[in-house]
Design a protein around this motif. Structure first.
Motif, PDB file in Angstrom:
ATOM      1  N   ARG A 184     -21.896  16.352 -11.541  1.00 55.40           N
ATOM      2  CA  ARG A 184     -20.427  16.232 -11.484  1.00 55.40           C
ATOM      3  C   ARG A 184     -20.022  14.773 -11.297  1.00 55.40           C
ATOM      4  NH1 ARG A 184     -20.691  21.330  -8.622  1.00 55.40           N
ATOM      5  NH2 ARG A 184     -20.811  20.215  -6.627  1.00 55.40           N
ATOM      6  N   ASP A 211     -15.438  16.126  -3.451  1.00 50.65           N
ATOM      7  CA  ASP A 211     -16.470  16.410  -4.444  1.00 50.65           C
ATOM      8  C   ASP A 211     -17.227  15.135  -4.828  1.00 50.65           C
ATOM      9  OD1 ASP A 211     -17.460  18.738  -5.597  1.00 50.65           O
ATOM     10  OD2 ASP A 211     -16.707  18.144  -7.571  1.00 50.65           O
ATOM     11  N   ARG A 212     -16.458  14.047  -5.040  1.00 49.83           N
ATOM     12  CA  ARG A 212     -17.101  12.782  -5.424  1.00 49.83           C
ATOM     13  C   ARG A 212     -17.907  12.187  -4.265  1.00 49.83           C
ATOM     14  NH1 ARG A 212     -12.364   9.405  -7.541  1.00 49.83           N
ATOM     15  NH2 ARG A 212     -11.149  11.263  -7.173  1.00 49.83           N
ATOM     16  N   LYS A 254     -26.342  19.640  -9.073  1.00 51.12           N
ATOM     17  CA  LYS A 254     -24.975  19.875  -9.538  1.00 51.12           C
ATOM     18  C   LYS A 254     -24.016  18.786  -9.045  1.00 51.12           C
ATOM     19  CE  LYS A 254     -25.507  24.881  -9.951  1.00 51.12           C
ATOM     20  NZ  LYS A 254     -25.197  26.197  -9.348  1.00 51.12           N
ATOM     21  N   SER A 255     -24.212  18.338  -7.793  1.00 54.23           N
ATOM     22  CA  SER A 255     -23.348  17.281  -7.249  1.00 54.23           C
ATOM     23  C   SER A 255     -23.508  15.991  -8.038  1.00 54.23           C
ATOM     24  CB  SER A 255     -23.674  17.041  -5.773  1.00 54.23           C
ATOM     25  OG  SER A 255     -23.268  18.133  -4.981  1.00 54.23           O
ATOM     26  N   THR A 262     -19.399  13.882  -1.902  1.00 54.08           N
ATOM     27  CA  THR A 262     -20.634  14.676  -1.842  1.00 54.08           C
ATOM     28  C   THR A 262     -21.605  14.226  -2.919  1.00 54.08           C
ATOM     29  OG1 THR A 262     -19.391  16.577  -1.023  1.00 54.08           O
ATOM     30  CG2 THR A 262     -21.561  17.018  -1.932  1.00 54.08           C
ATOM     31  N   GLY A 263     -21.074  13.944  -4.124  1.00 51.98           N
ATOM     32  CA  GLY A 263     -21.927  13.476  -5.212  1.00 51.98           C
ATOM     33  C   GLY A 263     -22.569  12.138  -4.909  1.00 51.98           C
TER      34      GLY A 263
END
Length: 326
Positions: free
Chosen positions: A45, A8-9, A41-42, A11-12
């Motif tokens: 987050r 997730d990180r 959204k990425s 991708t962010g």
């Protein structure tokens, strides 16, 4: 124990790096082939995880905060490292496969590149071509573009360049218009004719028409009755009898072949630029890029087929004039 970065990180960070370079979530989404909301959204987050605000956001702009500027270059380095890993893996295989991202000006892509792509994919069915057309100059490295086709100067020393063909422009008009209004024999006579002109979308400026007069180059901005920001619209207005205009020979050649347009003032025409292919140094060993560059050599043959078409018509016109009784 070293903490591991989550997917997730990661991708962010990718979304943040692209958005910071391109200045908008929409542009970043286009470069990453995802939706703008996914980019937004990425990044949100990532901000929540870091406890930092990375962007100043308004309805019209996206700018880095001071903390965002500090982190942006590091995020870009991460992307460049990932890019090098990917290119090493791609170069290790011999068969073109995966995705090839190509960008070109709209008329060049529409008339020269897109019609040839089915033939290219017949040779390389495992390779998907993502063709992006527009007047703006993409940042190849920031946008992850493999090959760009441009008209004009290189403008970026980080890129490798290959000249494809001259970008020849000439004046054209329909046979019906020339019968009705006569054929100008010198650029000065254009003041007595209806003109159609092109306006650049990027600057809003009208095209200056170049003509060679001896050892000088004249540039004329005609008093046009029709102005448009699309090259195809110029050609269709001419075919309909709208007047005289300047057009690239590759765009006008099919109309000339069908007898819908006639080249005029050809002896005053000027080659101002060249069409060139550009690709990043990191793509030097990429089999996808190698295959596409070879294919471009087939499209942009020497002499260019469209220039041959226009020159042949000019030659026939000259013979007809010589053969007419005085």
């Amino acid at each position: 124990m070293t903490a591991q970065i989550g997917l997730d990180r990661l991708t962010g960070l990718i979304a943040f790096a692209r958005a910071g370079s391109l200045g908008s979530y929409t542009a970043a989404a286009r470069a990453l082939s995802i939706s703008p909301s996914a980019v937004s959204k990425s990044v949100q987050r990532l901000e929540q995880h870091l406890g930092l605000r990375l962007f100043h956001r308004t309805t019209r702009s996206l700018t880095l905060t001071s903390e965002g500027r500090d982190l942006h270059e590091r995020a870009l380095r991460l992307l460049r490292d990932a890019e090098e890993i990917e290119q090493m893996a791609v170069a290790a295989r011999s068969e073109p496969a995966g995705t090839l991202k190509v960008t070109a000006p709209l008329p060049v892509g529409l008339h020269l590149i897109a019609p040839a792509l089915p033939r290219f994919r017949e040779r390389y069915p495992k390779l998907m071509v993502d063709l992006r057309l527009g007047d703006g100059f993409a940042d190849l490295i920031a946008d992850g573009i493999d090959v760009a086709i441009r008209v004009g100067d290189l403008g970026d020393s980080r890129l490798i360049a290959r000249t494809l063909a001259p970008h020849r422009v000439c004046a054209f008009a329909s046979p019906a218009y020339l019968v009705r209004r006569g054929t100008p024999r010198h650029p000065d006579e254009l003041v007595d004719h209806d003109c159609v002109n092109f306006r650049f979308q990027s600057t809003g400026q009208a095209l200056r028409w170049p003509f060679r007069a001896g050892d000088r180059i004249l540039e004329i901005v005609p008093n046009a009755g029709i102005v448009t920001d699309n090259s195809d619209a110029v050609a269709f207005a001419l075919v309909a009898g709208g007047g005289i205009s300047i057009s690239p020979t590759y765009l006008a050649a099919p109309f000339v072949e069908r007898g819908e347009l006639i080249p005029i003032l050809h002896e005053y025409s000027v080659d101002r630029h060249a069409m060139i292919a550009l690709w990043p140094e990191s793509r030097r060993g990429n089999p996808n890029v190698k295959a596409f560059l070879t294919f471009l050599g087939e499209i942009f043959r020497t002499p260019a087929p469209w220039d041959v078409t226009v020159a042949a018509h000019v030659g026939r016109m000259s013979q007809d004039r010589v053969g007419k009784p005085v």
